[in-house]
Design an enzyme around this catalytic site. Structure first.
Site, PDB file in Angstrom:
ATOM      1  N   CYS A  71     -15.571  15.157  21.367  1.00 44.41           N
ATOM      2  CA  CYS A  71     -16.796  15.282  20.584  1.00 44.41           C
ATOM      3  C   CYS A  71     -17.698  14.076  20.823  1.00 44.41           C
ATOM      4  O   CYS A  71     -17.283  12.933  20.601  1.00 44.41           O
ATOM      5  CB  CYS A  71     -16.472  15.396  19.102  1.00 44.41           C
ATOM      6  SG  CYS A  71     -17.949  15.484  18.053  1.00 44.41           S
ATOM      7  N   CYS A  80     -14.819  14.052  11.182  1.00 43.24           N
ATOM      8  CA  CYS A  80     -13.544  13.960  11.907  1.00 43.24           C
ATOM      9  C   CYS A  80     -13.213  12.495  12.211  1.00 43.24           C
ATOM     10  O   CYS A  80     -14.112  11.678  12.399  1.00 43.24           O
ATOM     11  CB  CYS A  80     -13.615  14.731  13.223  1.00 43.24           C
ATOM     12  SG  CYS A  80     -13.910  16.503  13.028  1.00 43.24           S
ATOM     13  N   CYS A 157     -20.782  21.744  16.857  1.00 47.26           N
ATOM     14  CA  CYS A 157     -19.637  21.071  16.239  1.00 47.26           C
ATOM     15  C   CYS A 157     -18.369  21.731  16.750  1.00 47.26           C
ATOM     16  O   CYS A 157     -18.235  22.965  16.697  1.00 47.26           O
ATOM     17  CB  CYS A 157     -19.715  21.171  14.718  1.00 47.26           C
ATOM     18  SG  CYS A 157     -18.249  20.520  13.869  1.00 47.26           S
ATOM     19  N   TYR A 310      -5.107  27.989 -10.669  1.00 47.79           N
ATOM     20  CA  TYR A 310      -6.136  27.686  -9.661  1.00 47.79           C
ATOM     21  C   TYR A 310      -6.149  28.795  -8.585  1.00 47.79           C
ATOM     22  O   TYR A 310      -6.115  28.518  -7.395  1.00 47.79           O
ATOM     23  CB  TYR A 310      -5.901  26.327  -8.995  1.00 47.79           C
ATOM     24  CG  TYR A 310      -5.572  25.198  -9.932  1.00 47.79           C
ATOM     25  CD1 TYR A 310      -6.573  24.440 -10.535  1.00 47.79           C
ATOM     26  CD2 TYR A 310      -4.243  24.875 -10.218  1.00 47.79           C
ATOM     27  CE1 TYR A 310      -6.270  23.392 -11.388  1.00 47.79           C
ATOM     28  CE2 TYR A 310      -3.928  23.825 -11.070  1.00 47.79           C
ATOM     29  CZ  TYR A 310      -4.938  23.092 -11.657  1.00 47.79           C
ATOM     30  OH  TYR A 310      -4.621  22.054 -12.503  1.00 47.79           O
ATOM     31  N   GLU A 331      -8.176  31.130 -13.102  1.00 48.73           N
ATOM     32  CA  GLU A 331      -9.222  30.476 -12.310  1.00 48.73           C
ATOM     33  C   GLU A 331     -10.447  30.249 -13.197  1.00 48.73           C
ATOM     34  O   GLU A 331     -10.797  31.103 -14.021  1.00 48.73           O
ATOM     35  CB  GLU A 331      -9.596  31.341 -11.106  1.00 48.73           C
ATOM     36  CG  GLU A 331     -10.818  30.916 -10.325  1.00 48.73           C
ATOM     37  CD  GLU A 331     -10.691  29.523  -9.739  1.00 48.73           C
ATOM     38  OE1 GLU A 331     -11.617  28.712  -9.951  1.00 48.73           O
ATOM     39  OE2 GLU A 331      -9.675  29.250  -9.073  1.00 48.73           O
ATOM     40  N   CYS A 406      -3.609  19.640  -1.346  1.00 41.29           N
ATOM     41  CA  CYS A 406      -4.508  19.186  -0.280  1.00 41.29           C
ATOM     42  C   CYS A 406      -4.727  17.680  -0.348  1.00 41.29           C
ATOM     43  O   CYS A 406      -5.548  17.139   0.397  1.00 41.29           O
ATOM     44  CB  CYS A 406      -5.851  19.921  -0.353  1.00 41.29           C
ATOM     45  SG  CYS A 406      -6.742  19.663  -1.903  1.00 41.29           S
TER      46      CYS A 406
END
Length: 451
Positions: A71, A80, A157, A310, A331, A406
């Protein structure tokens, strides 16, 4: 150690945000763009009490893991951080990031069952959100420079789909031709804030969403015609109205400009209608692997009840339903709950129900009703699980908790808090859903200590 002075040192590790780490005079120095094994000259740019920040001035001996970045924007764009590493080293860094967080924050020394890399590290994202601005050359789209809101203009991208880049270019050309101004964060003038493109990798459908300051846009017909010509698989164009200043991308109001307000995709054998607001993993192929691991950890059968907190548009909920007696999804986003209910109907799944509530409120409500699910699945945002939800989970006392995370730091914190509720981490797997970025997903199994 002195600021602006250059020191020769070796890169010995990686930090959670993707920077590399050197040790100079017994102090940790965070250095962007390094690879373990690099021997380099590092200029100190900032010194704190127990650590410092530096930048590489010259690489004396390159690491065996260092490669030439594909990139051209890698050194500037904040999206990134690993284009300069071979992919195996990136996976090693991400696995160690999770292990280190669990040990440092959670007090647990345990290696993952597996580290699952992505088959594709290019053009894997099914969701693109381009900020829109202006420079001396005209309208620009791209991504923010690290730790700023300066837009790095880019035509292409490598992790977004090529159709997303083409739609961004299409919208820019329309803005130039019809004098449509980008939103200015300082003056709060202008109209177009972000270009949001969502793609169904299994169906080929593409949904364009423009985040605007106003519900009225000029030359709407010209935009519709240009977008449809650019992407034959375009299924809809939606306006999202966000009049509030600040960093939040999406507002609360949606207007369908043309076509459908949702797109359809297939995940784990189920079809999903997805609105712009609905959560959906950006790497579909890896999400299927992640969710299959979560299902295996849940170990459901037709006598068991599961609660999916969630739940978003119901992706995990509906996958759980194929093995469970009953699944309840909770949710807080109303559009996502509406999507989830429609998705259950679309797939003829009738052993699920959905609650529109904050995860903590839903968990406390169910606990107060003396509902005790056998398994609770949580897939929280990066901030993790709040204390009220932790307490409610403990009150419902499921035999198993499957935690999809995450963020390794909040995962480690929550695993420690769940230990106080009587749960022990049994095993976990690391999944790379975000190649070339610092982000990583983890799926964990926790069970009651008496089991």
């Amino acid at each position: 150690m002195e600021k602006n002075k250059i020191y020769r040192a070796e890169i010995v590790g990686y930090s959670g945000d993707g920077s590399s780490i050197a040790r100079i005079r017994d102090m940790v120095v965070f250095v962007p763009g390094g690879a373990v094994g690099d021997q380099c000259d590092i200029r100190i740019v900032k010194i704190a009490k127990n650590y410092a920040f530096g930048r590489i001035e010259r690489i004396i001996i390159s690491s065996k893991h260092r490669i030439e970045p594909e990139c051209p924007h890698a050194a500037k764009c904040g999206g990134c951080c690993y284009w300069h590493l071979d992919y195996e080293e990136e996976l090693r860094a991400k696995s160690k990031k999770v292990q280190d967080a669990l040990q440092r924050i959670g007090g647990i020394k345990m290696e993952p069952e597996a580290v699952c890399g992505s088959d594709h590290i290019h053009h894997y994202r099914n969701k693109a959100q381009y900020p829109v601005g202006r420079n001396e050359n005209g309208i620009i789209t791209g991504f923010y420079r690290a730790r700023s809101h300066d837009i790095i203009p880019m035509e292409r991208c490598l992790i977004q789909t090529e159709l997303s880049d083409e739609l961004a270019r299409c919208v820019r050309n329309w803005m130039e031709e019809y004098n449509v101004a980008p939103y200015n964060e300082t003056t709060h003038n202008g109209l177009i804030r972000h270009i949001y493109v969502r793609t169904g990798f299994a169906t080929g459908q593409v949904l364009l969403c423009l985040i605007t300051k106003s519900a009225k846009i000029p030359a709407a017909g010209a935009l519709i015609a240009a977008a449809r010509k650019t992407v034959p698989g375009l299924c809809g164009i939606v306006l999202n109205i966000n009049k509030k200043p600040g960093n939040t991308i999406l507002g609360d109001k949606y207007i369908t400009l043309w076509g459908n307000s949702t797109l359809e995709d297939i995940l784990c054998g189920n079809r999903f209608q997805l609105s712009p607001a609905a959560f959906y993993q950006v790497n579909r192929a890896q999400a299927e692997r992640l969710y299959e691991a979560a299902l295996a950890y849940a170990d459901l059968d037709n006598t068991k009840t599961a609660l999916d907190l969630y739940c978003g548009a119901g992706t995990i909920t509906l996958a759980l339903a194929r093995d469970a007696k009953t699944v309840i999804g909770a949710e807080i986003v109303p559009q996502a709950v509406e999507n989830a209910r429609e998705n259950a109907k679309l797939n003829h799944i009738d052993n699920v129900e959905f609650i529109c509530a904050d995860a903590g409120q839903a968990a406390m409500q169910l606990a107060a009703q003396d509902i005790h699910p056998d398994v609770i699945v949580v897939d929280p945002p990066r901030k993790g699980i709040d204390q009220s939800t932790i307490n409610a989970i403990g009150q419902m006392a499921p035999q198993r908790i499957v935690y999809v995370s995450c963020d390794p730091a909040t995962l480690a914190r929550d695993v420690k808090l769940l230990r106080e509720q009587g749960y022990k981490l049994k095993k976990y797997k690391v999944y790379d859903l975000f190649p070339r970025t610092s982000h990583v997903e983890t799926v964990c199994l926790l069970s009651r200590k008496d089991k």
